[in-house]
Design an enzyme around this catalytic site. Structure first.
Site, mmCIF file in Angstrom:
data_model
loop_
_atom_site.group_PDB
_atom_site.id
_atom_site.type_symbol
_atom_site.label_atom_id
_atom_site.label_comp_id
_atom_site.label_asym_id
_atom_site.label_seq_id
_atom_site.Cartn_x
_atom_site.Cartn_y
_atom_site.Cartn_z
ATOM 1 N N LYS A 31 1.178 -1.110 -0.361
ATOM 2 C CA LYS A 31 0.029 0.036 0.113
ATOM 3 C C LYS A 31 0.984 1.198 -0.221
ATOM 4 O O LYS A 31 2.119 1.573 0.372
ATOM 5 C CB LYS A 31 -0.966 0.253 0.814
ATOM 6 C CG LYS A 31 -1.873 0.804 1.297
ATOM 7 C CD LYS A 31 -3.343 0.010 0.196
ATOM 8 C CE LYS A 31 -4.315 0.867 0.400
ATOM 9 N NZ LYS A 31 -5.376 -0.177 -0.203
HETATM 10 P P1 NAD Z 1 -12.855 7.530 -2.857
HETATM 11 O O1 NAD Z 1 -12.037 8.821 -2.858
HETATM 12 O O2 NAD Z 1 -13.011 7.122 -4.305
HETATM 13 O O3 NAD Z 1 -13.767 7.557 -1.827
HETATM 14 C C1 NAD Z 1 -14.334 8.044 -0.486
HETATM 15 C C2 NAD Z 1 -15.698 7.943 -0.186
HETATM 16 O O4 NAD Z 1 -15.324 8.699 1.211
HETATM 17 C C3 NAD Z 1 -15.963 9.837 -0.649
HETATM 18 O O5 NAD Z 1 -17.774 9.608 -1.228
HETATM 19 C C4 NAD Z 1 -15.730 10.566 0.355
HETATM 20 O O6 NAD Z 1 -16.122 11.502 0.828
HETATM 21 C C5 NAD Z 1 -16.262 9.737 0.937
HETATM 22 N N1 NAD Z 1 -15.894 10.487 3.248
HETATM 23 C C6 NAD Z 1 -14.346 10.381 3.040
HETATM 24 N N2 NAD Z 1 -14.717 10.689 4.153
HETATM 25 C C7 NAD Z 1 -15.819 10.125 4.618
HETATM 26 C C8 NAD Z 1 -16.087 10.340 6.149
HETATM 27 N N3 NAD Z 1 -15.728 10.453 7.451
HETATM 28 N N4 NAD Z 1 -17.311 9.967 6.067
HETATM 29 C C9 NAD Z 1 -18.324 9.582 5.286
HETATM 30 N N5 NAD Z 1 -17.958 9.300 4.167
HETATM 31 C C10 NAD Z 1 -17.049 10.594 3.957
HETATM 32 O O7 NAD Z 1 -12.137 6.314 -2.193
HETATM 33 P P2 NAD Z 1 -11.973 5.274 -2.803
HETATM 34 O O8 NAD Z 1 -11.572 4.558 -3.519
HETATM 35 O O9 NAD Z 1 -14.204 4.495 -3.539
HETATM 36 O O10 NAD Z 1 -11.892 4.138 -1.635
HETATM 37 C C11 NAD Z 1 -13.442 3.914 -0.171
HETATM 38 C C12 NAD Z 1 -12.565 2.511 1.012
HETATM 39 O O11 NAD Z 1 -12.645 1.468 -0.429
HETATM 40 C C13 NAD Z 1 -11.510 3.005 1.390
HETATM 41 O O12 NAD Z 1 -11.890 2.071 2.669
HETATM 42 C C14 NAD Z 1 -10.431 1.977 0.716
HETATM 43 O O13 NAD Z 1 -9.226 1.317 1.298
HETATM 44 C C15 NAD Z 1 -11.679 1.100 0.640
HETATM 45 N N6 NAD Z 1 -11.780 -0.068 -1.426
HETATM 46 C C16 NAD Z 1 -11.093 0.674 -2.422
HETATM 47 C C17 NAD Z 1 -10.616 -0.482 -3.566
HETATM 48 C C18 NAD Z 1 -11.126 0.808 -5.440
HETATM 49 O O14 NAD Z 1 -10.883 -0.013 -5.798
HETATM 50 N N7 NAD Z 1 -11.128 1.960 -4.627
HETATM 51 C C19 NAD Z 1 -10.535 -1.970 -3.684
HETATM 52 C C20 NAD Z 1 -10.555 -2.009 -2.374
HETATM 53 C C21 NAD Z 1 -10.996 -0.932 -1.154
#
Ligand code: NAD
Length: 421
Positions: free
Chosen positions: A111
């Site tokens: 990561k």
């Molecule tokens: P992103 O940046 O696209 O979206 C994050 C979302 O969370 C946004 O809508 C943001 O406004 C919201 N957010 C941020 N802080 C917040 C809070 N305090 N309360 C409520 N909402 C809040 O990120 P993502 O890629 O969608 O990732 C989200 C989660 O999924 C993370 O934990 C990430 O590690 C995990 N994840 C992502 C992927 C991927 O392919 N992008 C894969 C596996 C896991």
């Protein structure tokens, strides 16, 4: 004194180690491997000086952590967020190791992250930050060594800048150095929505197991970024009524169910829920506690804790985010009969289609979207069934079973390879 450097600043790292210890205990893991798996193989801390648009130089801190590479190159996203720390990145890298092993990908876990608020940076500043960060971690990355991808605060554009920076250093194009790229430079069809789609595939599998009918089910999604927005859309396409969604500023609620296609259009145009008709506002705390069939936390870690676990009212908790549930909350929910699809299973669709992207880049032969969805479905549903079978056999929860499954594969690899030198 903390036992190691990664514990210094991170409850998330302590949580990942606590989950690992519980699984290691339950599976009677070799004590030598137990010591080894608690810490990453290597970590790089870099300073990233950027000339801001106002002419001043600002220095950001960045990290790349590789937890284990016994099965192949390491793989894991890059996070841009103000709360990124070395310990948090190490925890996320450890989860990537178990996740890749669990779904059967030939990868170890890694990561990366930069402590910054991307919302405060202009597009040019973000580009300079990404290029300099890539240059600083360049000795550690590459298609055969470590392959970054998007995570919170990064996207396909970030990956394009990383791919370009790496390629310019090499003198030729290297699409396989990152995944989650735009399609024209070697990205894969289906990658952008893959994590959200994978969440839904595991939810549908859980519903079959629990004999629940998707057309009578309701869903609530926290986070409307890459994972949350696609998960919400695909849940609704599968007949579920999505009652509420949120972003960092708060959420919206509609007892009739949200019109996802219209909401996605509105959000793309305004970057906000404000002005969307026929909804009432809801806080992120209220959203998590709404009665629903399926709750998908898809934002940050540690949002379900001992403080609110008693009030969570879902039947299925599908962890789109990494680490959304603390170990104490996990026990409370399990005792209350909530069926948990743990993060390393529920959100494994992202890294799975990243793997497809890497394979396509290496072969320079690209697949149809239908083929990607089908292969993703096969991998995730069979991983779900293996975890469910282990959880029933060992009489443990789905999280513990998923961890044990992943750890066992890494343990076998270490025992076969032996200790160098
Ligand atoms: P992103 O940046 O696209 O979206 C994050 C979302 O969370 C946004 O809508 C943001 O406004 C919201 N957010 C941020 N802080 C917040 C809070 N305090 N309360 C409520 N909402 C809040 O990120 P993502 O890629 O969608 O990732 C989200 C989660 O999924 C993370 O934990 C990430 O590690 C995990 N994840 C992502 C992927 C991927 O392919 N992008 C894969 C596996 C896991």
């Amino acid at each position: 004194m903390p036992e190691n450097l990664y514990e210094l600043d991170s409850p998330t790292y302590r949580m990942a180690v606590a989950q690992f210890e519980e699984a290691a205990e339950c599976m009677n893991l070799d004590p030598n491997l137990r010591e080894r798996f608690k810490v990453p193989r290597r970590a790089l801390v870099v300073s990233i000086p950027i000339r801001m648009d106002n002419g001043r130089v600002k220095v950001f801190q960045g990290y790349r952590v590789q937890h284990d590479d016994s099965l192949g190159p390491t793989k894991g996203g890059i996070r841009y967020h103000p709360s990124v720390t070395l310990g948090e990145v190490a925890a996320l890298a450890m989860w990537m190791t178990w996740k890749c092993a669990l779904v059967g990908l030939p990868y170890g876990g890694a990561k990366g992250g930069v402590r910054c608020n991307p919302a405060d940076l202009s597009k040019n500043e973000l580009q300079r930050l990404t290029r300099r960060y890539t240059a600083e971690i360049l000795p550690l990355i590459g298609p055969e060594m470590d392959v970054p991808a998007p995570d919170v605060g990064t996207n396909a554009q970030t990956m394009a800048w990383m791919m370009d920076t790496y390629s310019m250093q090499k003198g030729y194009s290297v699409p396989g150095v990152v995944t989650g790229k735009p399609i024209p430079i070697g990205g894969s069809l289906g990658r952008e929505e893959a994590t959200g789609r994978g969440v839904v595939y595991t939810v549908l599998e859980a519903m079959k197991h629990l004999k629940l009918d998707p057309s009578k089910a309701t869903a609530v999604v926290q986070g409307f970024g890459n994972v949350g927005s696609h998960a919400a859309r695909i849940l609704s396409e599968n007949g579920m009524k999505v009652l509420a969604v949120s972003d960092s500023k708060g959420g919206i609620h509609s007892p009739k169910g949200l019109n996802l296609p219209r909401l996605l259009e509105h959000y793309a145009a305004h970057h906000s829920f404000a002005g969307f008709p026929d909804i009432s506002p809801i806080t992120n705390a209220e959203l998590l506690e709404m009665p629903c069939t399926v709750l998908v936390p898809a934002a940050l870690s540690e949002v379900i804790t001992e403080k609110n676990a008693d009030r969570i009212q879902c039947r299925i908790l599908a962890e789109g985010a990494n680490g959304p549930t603390t170990p104490t909350a996990d026990k409370i929910l399990t005792d209350r009969g909530v069926f948990i699809i743990p993060d390393i299973l529920a959100n494994a669709g992202g890294v799975t289609v990243s793997y497809f992207e890497w394979v396509q880049d290496l072969q320079q032969y690209f697949w149809k979207e239908k083929e990607i969805h089908e292969k993703l479905y096969d991998i995730l549903t069979s991983a779900f069934q293996r975890v469910l079978a282990l959880s029933q056999k060992k009489k443990v929860g789905m999280r513990l079973a998923a961890q044990m499954h992943g750890i066992e594969k890494i343990a076998q690899a270490h025992l076969a390879r032996g200790l160098y030198p």
